[in-house]
Design an enzyme around this catalytic site. Structure first.
Site, PDB file in Angstrom:
ATOM      1  CG  ASP A   1     -49.358  -4.577  48.696  1.00 50.40           C
ATOM      2  OD1 ASP A   1     -49.200  -4.202  49.860  1.00 50.40           O
ATOM      3  OD2 ASP A   1     -50.032  -3.952  47.855  1.00 50.40           O
TER       4      ASP A   1
ATOM      5  CG  ASP B   1     -50.527 -11.330  50.398  1.00 52.34           C
ATOM      6  OD1 ASP B   1     -51.594 -11.984  50.428  1.00 52.34           O
ATOM      7  OD2 ASP B   1     -50.372 -10.259  51.012  1.00 52.34           O
TER       8      ASP B   1
ATOM      9  NE  ARG C   1     -55.306  -9.317  50.468  1.00 49.12           N
ATOM     10  CZ  ARG C   1     -55.623 -10.574  50.231  1.00 49.12           C
ATOM     11  NH1 ARG C   1     -56.769 -10.854  49.631  1.00 49.12           N
ATOM     12  NH2 ARG C   1     -54.834 -11.563  50.584  1.00 49.12           N
ATOM     13  CG  ASN C   2     -51.868  -7.660  47.923  1.00 44.59           C
ATOM     14  OD1 ASN C   2     -52.134  -6.626  48.536  1.00 44.59           O
ATOM     15  ND2 ASN C   2     -51.659  -8.815  48.542  1.00 44.59           N
TER      16      ASN C   2
END
Length: 450
Positions: free
Chosen positions: A332, A314, A318-319
């Site tokens: 994350d 992932d 954003r992570n």
């Protein structure tokens, strides 16, 4: 005391098994459960030189501490080891035989789908208590209400409160290990009384993410919200106990002492997510050297995962989080697994996931490399959403036919070439993270990022 080489190398973390009071000015006092970092050992093998989280340094007795370990890979941890899922009333009674008052388990209700049943051995027979949902809460008697099964079990462990007996001993599901006990054993359990929750700073898969303070330091706290995410909570925490690198967000510990309060505590990243950082500052603030540094930071963290056989699954801007001193760190780890594990693709972000991962559930370091290429595009476009002006349903068909995004405005050609290498349809043709890191360092050393 002079210092010699130690099998516990400098930087090794250990956790205190007992309280220790200072005996001389050179000693470092600590409390049970406190995490310390070894600086060196002395010529006396019974003593280490160590520092605490506050930076104080002193000598500690070797037999008062144990090495902090990652939870063993492959361990089947559960916050609810007494939950046996879909078993029948008869199977539950067999599991609770021979009779032992207070022995219990929880199962899904066979007669009332969506409800649960608490099965308790009591004075030679098994009592079955239906647990119902009412206005979003769980209850047995419509007098005491609970947010989740863990709270319910905690309550009736402390007080029978109308049941035939209090819950004394869980019947563990075969093959599971109680997560609470394993986090304590391996030195990752923190004390709730030493954590202060200050304010909500975001929302995650588990519930709120909060700013907190632990022993005088700011921390980020992920709060579990219900039973459905309990196992995901354990999975992420388990992965994080095994990871330690300057470009990965560091786990500080897990709070599991109160089963109704479950938290993952990590270092606090003051400047938030990389995507928000890029969007809020833009090209008028961030120069090519800064964009390259973020790219290099992420490549180093991912190279560490690659070397240790972990696949993130992932990876996206954003992570990635940004620290007070502008270090980018991958975070994350909710989908992170060992490279051999399988993954349900239903939750995956299409625009960041490689074609073979979406099509065949074939995840590998090379599928992470594809995502890294997308992340590079995000960095050099200052946080734009990938595949602009292309409908989501059209992204995969176009990519599988060889479509590649154009270079972001102002992106150096040498960096765009790296992106395209990451987007090779044949995973075997994509570079490793080690190679990507080396190429980014070459760009930096030769100032080719202008």
């Amino acid at each position: 005391m002079s210092v010699v080489q130690t099998p516990w190398q400098a930087g090794t973390e250990c956790v205190a098994n007992y309280d220790f009071q200072r005996r001389t000015d050179q000693d470092l006092p600590f409390t049970k459960g406190e995490v310390l970092t070894i600086v060196a050992v002395t010529r006396d093998p019974n003593w280490y030189k160590a520092k605490n989280k506050g930076g104080q340094v002193g000598f500690i007795p070797a037999n008062y501490v144990q090495k902090r370990q990652g939870v063993k890979s492959g361990t089947k941890l559960s916050l609810m080891p007494w939950f046996h899922g879909k078993i029948t009333r008869e199977q539950a009674e067999r599991l609770l035989y021979p009779p032992e008052t207070g022995l219990f388990l929880v199962r899904e209700s066979t007669n009332y789908p969506g409800d649960y049943t608490l099965c308790v051995s009591c004075e030679g027979k098994v009592e079955h208590y239906r647990i119902i949902y009412k206005t979003g809460k769980l209850t047995i008697d419509e007098e005491a209400y609970f947010d989740n099964l863990m709270q319910l079990v905690e309550h009736y462990t402390n007080d029978a409160d109308g049941l035939c007996t209090s819950l004394m001993k869980p019947k563990l599901m075969e093959g599971t290990v109680a997560a609470q006990e394993e986090f304590f054993r391996s030195g990752w359990a923190l004390k709730m009384k030493e954590l202060t929750l200050l304010q909500t700073i975001g929302r995650g898969e588990f519930g709120d993410v909060m700013l907190g303070e632990y022993k005088g330091s700011k921390v980020a706290v992920k709060c579990i919200k219900n039973d459905a995410t309990a196992q995901a909570f354990v999975a992420e925490a388990l992965v994080m106990t095994q990871l330690r690198h300057k470009n990965l967000v560091q786990l500080l510990g897990v709070i599991v002492e109160d089963r109704s309060s479950l938290f993952i505590v990590t270092e606090f990243m003051a400047k938030g997510s990389l995507v928000d950082y890029l969007r809020s500052r833009g090209r008028s603030v961030l120069g090519g050297d800064c964009l390259l540094k973020f790219s290099l930071d992420v490549s180093e963290g991912m190279e560490y995962l690659e070397d240790n056989n972990f696949v993130h699954r992932d990876l996206a801007a954003r992570n990635v989080l940004v620290s007070e001193d502008n270090i980018a760190k991958v975070s994350d780890f909710g989908l992170t697994k060992e490279a051999s594990a399988t993954q349900d693709t239903s939750k995956l972000p299409v625009k960041w996931t490689s074609p073979e991962a979406l099509r065949e559930k074939n995840f590998s370091t090379k599928s992470d490399v594809w995502s890294f290429g997308i992340l590079l595009w995000e960095i050099y476009s200052f946080g734009r959403v990938p595949y602009p002006r292309i409908a989501l349903k059209d992204v995969v068909p176009r990519v599988e036919k060889g479509y590649k995004m154009d270079a972001p405005d102002g992106c150096p050609a040498i960096v765009y070439e790296l992106m395209k290498q990451c987007w090779h349809l044949d995973p075997n043709q994509r570079p490793s993270f080690r190679k990507l890191r080396e190429q980014l360092e070459h760009i930096k050393d030769n100032e080719l990022y202008q």
